[in-house]
Design an enzyme around this catalytic site. Sequence first.
Site, PDB file in Angstrom:
ATOM      1  N   ALA A 181      -9.092   3.094   5.532  1.00  0.00           N
ATOM      2  CA  ALA A 181     -10.086   3.176   4.460  1.00  0.00           C
ATOM      3  C   ALA A 181     -10.544   4.630   4.366  1.00  0.00           C
ATOM      4  CB  ALA A 181     -11.256   2.249   4.734  1.00  0.00           C
ATOM      5  N   VAL A 182      -9.872   5.389   3.515  1.00  0.00           N
ATOM      6  CA  VAL A 182     -10.090   6.844   3.503  1.00  0.00           C
ATOM      7  C   VAL A 182     -11.517   7.214   3.124  1.00  0.00           C
ATOM      8  CG1 VAL A 182      -7.677   7.375   3.071  1.00  0.00           C
ATOM      9  CG2 VAL A 182      -9.218   7.012   1.133  1.00  0.00           C
ATOM     10  N   HIS A 236       0.835  -1.198   0.000  1.00  0.00           N
ATOM     11  CA  HIS A 236       0.000   0.000   0.000  1.00  0.00           C
ATOM     12  C   HIS A 236       0.871   1.250   0.000  1.00  0.00           C
ATOM     13  CE1 HIS A 236      -4.239  -1.322   0.657  1.00  0.00           C
ATOM     14  NE2 HIS A 236      -3.603  -2.460   0.849  1.00  0.00           N
ATOM     15  N   PRO A 237       0.416   2.285  -0.699  1.00  0.00           N
ATOM     16  CA  PRO A 237       1.197   3.530  -0.748  1.00  0.00           C
ATOM     17  C   PRO A 237       0.998   4.362   0.513  1.00  0.00           C
ATOM     18  CG  PRO A 237      -0.827   3.804  -1.982  1.00  0.00           C
ATOM     19  CD  PRO A 237      -0.803   2.363  -1.526  1.00  0.00           C
ATOM     20  N   SER A 286      -6.417   3.553  -5.758  1.00  0.00           N
ATOM     21  CA  SER A 286      -5.844   4.366  -4.683  1.00  0.00           C
ATOM     22  C   SER A 286      -5.963   5.856  -4.988  1.00  0.00           C
ATOM     23  CB  SER A 286      -4.372   3.996  -4.470  1.00  0.00           C
ATOM     24  OG  SER A 286      -4.265   2.711  -3.899  1.00  0.00           O
ATOM     25  N   GLN A 315      -7.939   8.278  -2.413  1.00  0.00           N
ATOM     26  CA  GLN A 315      -7.300   9.405  -1.726  1.00  0.00           C
ATOM     27  C   GLN A 315      -7.963  10.733  -2.111  1.00  0.00           C
ATOM     28  OE1 GLN A 315      -3.131   9.606  -1.141  1.00  0.00           O
ATOM     29  NE2 GLN A 315      -2.827   7.374  -1.073  1.00  0.00           N
ATOM     30  N   PHE A 318       0.964   3.531   7.039  1.00  0.00           N
ATOM     31  CA  PHE A 318      -0.305   3.783   7.714  1.00  0.00           C
ATOM     32  C   PHE A 318      -1.426   3.524   6.705  1.00  0.00           C
ATOM     33  CE2 PHE A 318      -3.850   6.686   8.695  1.00  0.00           C
ATOM     34  CZ  PHE A 318      -4.150   6.278   9.990  1.00  0.00           C
TER      35      PHE A 318
END
Length: 466
Positions: free
Chosen positions: A421-422, A366-367, A383, A387, A418
């Site tokens: 789930a944004v 994950h980034p 992603s 984001q 970190f």
Amino acid sequence: MHRYPRDFTGHGATPPQANWPGGARVAISLVLNYEEGGENSILHGDAASEGFLSDIAGAAPWPGMRHWNMESIYDYGARAGFWRLHRLFTQRGLPVTIYGVATALARAPEQVAAMKSAGWDIASHGLKWVDHRDMPEDEERRQIAEAVRLHTEVVGTAPTGWYTGRCSVNTVRLTAELGLPWISDTYDDDLPYWAEFGDRDQLILPYTLEANDMRFATAPGWVTGQDFGQYLIDSFDTLYAEGGRMFSIGLHCRLIGRPGKIAGLIRFLDHVAAKGGAWFATRSDIAAHWAALHPHQRRERPSQMTRDRFVERFGGVFEHSLWIADRAWNLELGPAHDSATGVHNALCRMFRSASAAERLGVLRAHPDLAGKLAQARRLTAESTQEQASAGLDALTDAERASFQQLNTDYVAKHGFPFIIAVRDHSKASILAAFHTRIANDTDTEFATACAQVERIAELRLQDMLK
């Protein structure tokens, strides 16, 4: 491929709107099984007498012999029970669907004429009223074809639908080959549904073995007509409260046609008439309504995909971790997995059963949030969209610096980015969670991050499989 054919999902938590005619809350299907003269008998070329569904407690077949009492009980259904039911339904103007055993109909010209005169829906109940359980597939297919031929010859029209009853595991598939508007050899829902058999889209109208007078002849079962009538009333009232359901009621001439038993059915009909909200309809009417309102739409089903297609479709759900989808394809997938929830469950099982090192690899794939990859526009499409949904693509210089420092500190402490789930958060709540979680011990954060990875996968699948 390990594939499980049974469907435990059906219409799910939110069934489609039935929108029955006239705003009715319940569609009631009265089904009269006409079997008298089609049952097991050496007169019919069978090896033994009938032993099923009669008022003889504990009856068993008599090999090589006629069972006079059994035959006489079946005869009552044709001679008296049918006509009592015919008078009841025609006087009240109630539509009826006949499940007609072809050989029984061939021996009942008066009854067939009465069915046709009343405008009843005459479906096939098979060639003979016998058990298909051990019947070879080719023989069952032959008997199905002969049932259609004989039914058409006797009635003058082809069967409107199909119900075998004492069926085999092959029956539904074989009868679907006929191209009839509906078949009913299932008991698995309160609404019609579609099933796919090769190129054939078959409408299924589930039937009933519980709101059925056959329980006068089975244990546990009904003792009095009042038992049966009250059960029907309770069923109707429950379905009425739910709204938008179908209520099948199974009847037999030799059973409910008896005076003490039919009294319970009459009480039920009186109750429905007083309460209202019912659409009495033939099964063909219900099938036509459903097919018009909810025509079948084929779709790509995960449980039927090849391995390559499954991995291609779902390999990116867990960030840069194709192996999860590859392993999930080997599971016992079935209709229950042809949804976002089903695929998510399969993928999560493989993620949870993986080694700690493998799961750590998923976390590290994950980034960073609002990190260098995002600035360089090198995130996956998923992603990038995620984001952006929380405004992380439009940070101020101060906010970007804060995220970069938090990312650096978090990875230095825990060894993986970190992850959150944004789409469940705002920019402010993400920062708050960042500050809180960075202080956790690594084991706690590992578990938290894994749960967040699963949540991200869930949201992605909901987008993919709407």
